[in-house]
Design an enzyme around this catalytic site. Structure first.
Site, mmCIF file in Angstrom:
data_model
loop_
_atom_site.group_PDB
_atom_site.id
_atom_site.type_symbol
_atom_site.label_atom_id
_atom_site.label_comp_id
_atom_site.label_asym_id
_atom_site.label_seq_id
_atom_site.Cartn_x
_atom_site.Cartn_y
_atom_site.Cartn_z
ATOM 1 N N THR A 1 0.817 -1.216 0.000
ATOM 2 C CA THR A 1 0.000 0.000 0.000
ATOM 3 C C THR A 1 0.853 1.270 0.000
ATOM 4 O OG1 THR A 1 -0.162 0.063 2.419
ATOM 5 C CG2 THR A 1 -1.845 -1.194 1.234
ATOM 6 N N ASP A 2 0.178 2.372 -0.310
ATOM 7 C CA ASP A 2 0.810 3.686 -0.241
ATOM 8 C C ASP A 2 0.401 4.366 1.071
ATOM 9 O OD1 ASP A 2 -1.809 4.610 -0.622
ATOM 10 O OD2 ASP A 2 -1.475 5.157 -2.713
ATOM 11 N N LEU A 3 0.717 5.644 1.233
ATOM 12 C CA LEU A 3 0.404 6.355 2.472
ATOM 13 C C LEU A 3 -1.092 6.430 2.765
ATOM 14 C CD1 LEU A 3 2.971 9.302 2.342
ATOM 15 C CD2 LEU A 3 2.916 7.385 3.955
ATOM 16 N N GLY B 1 -3.097 3.986 2.323
ATOM 17 C CA GLY B 1 -3.588 2.661 2.686
ATOM 18 C C GLY B 1 -4.228 1.899 1.548
ATOM 19 N N VAL B 2 -4.065 2.401 0.318
ATOM 20 C CA VAL B 2 -4.589 1.693 -0.847
ATOM 21 C C VAL B 2 -3.427 1.048 -1.587
ATOM 22 C CG1 VAL B 2 -6.582 3.234 -1.068
ATOM 23 C CG2 VAL B 2 -4.528 3.691 -2.391
#
Length: 136
Positions: A18-20, A22-23
């Site tokens: 994930t990225d920052l 949360g995806v």
């Protein structure tokens, strides 16, 4: 001839995917799809290690991906892979990522058969037979 049902594997989304926000980071879908294609080929009896020993490999020639809905941390995803058109030295694989039956994205990969030296090679008869649609 009838089309075979798509091959399916499950993939859990981990924090590292994930990225920052949360995806799932967009490029990580390529890894999920690669796993799906590898397992689909394995289940068709195609041994890519033996192929390489015989001087042939599969490479991604083109890849198109349509993002519809994001996946998130801890989601359990289903990666579906189908075999599309077979050509002389390539094949098309259609794929999609689902969560609880909802399609999150779709992709189409064109896979080329190449020599280990990097030249195009026709799909050998045994590979073509394994990839061909099931007879009805």
């Amino acid at each position: 001839m009838t089309s075979r049902p798509p091959h399916t594997i499950s993939v859990r989304v981990y924090y590292e995917d994930t990225d920052l926000a949360g995806v799932v980071y967009y490029a990580n879908y390529l890894r999920f799809y690669e796993r799906g294609r590898s397992e689909a080929l394995r289940d068709l009896g195609i041994d890519q290690v033996a192929m390489k020993a015989a001087g042939l490999v599969f490479v991604v020639r083109s890849f198109a991906l349509d993002y519809l809905v994001p996946a998130r941390f801890d989601d359990l995803l289903e990666i579906r892979t189908g075999i599309g058109a077979l050509r002389g030295a390539s094949l098309e694989m259609t794929q999609e990522v689902l969560r609880d039956g909802e399609t999150l994205n779709r992709a189409t990969a064109r896979i080329a058969c190449m020599t280990v030296e990097g030249r195009p090679a026709r799909l050998p008869a045994d590979l073509r037979a394994a990839l061909a649609p099931e007879r009805g």
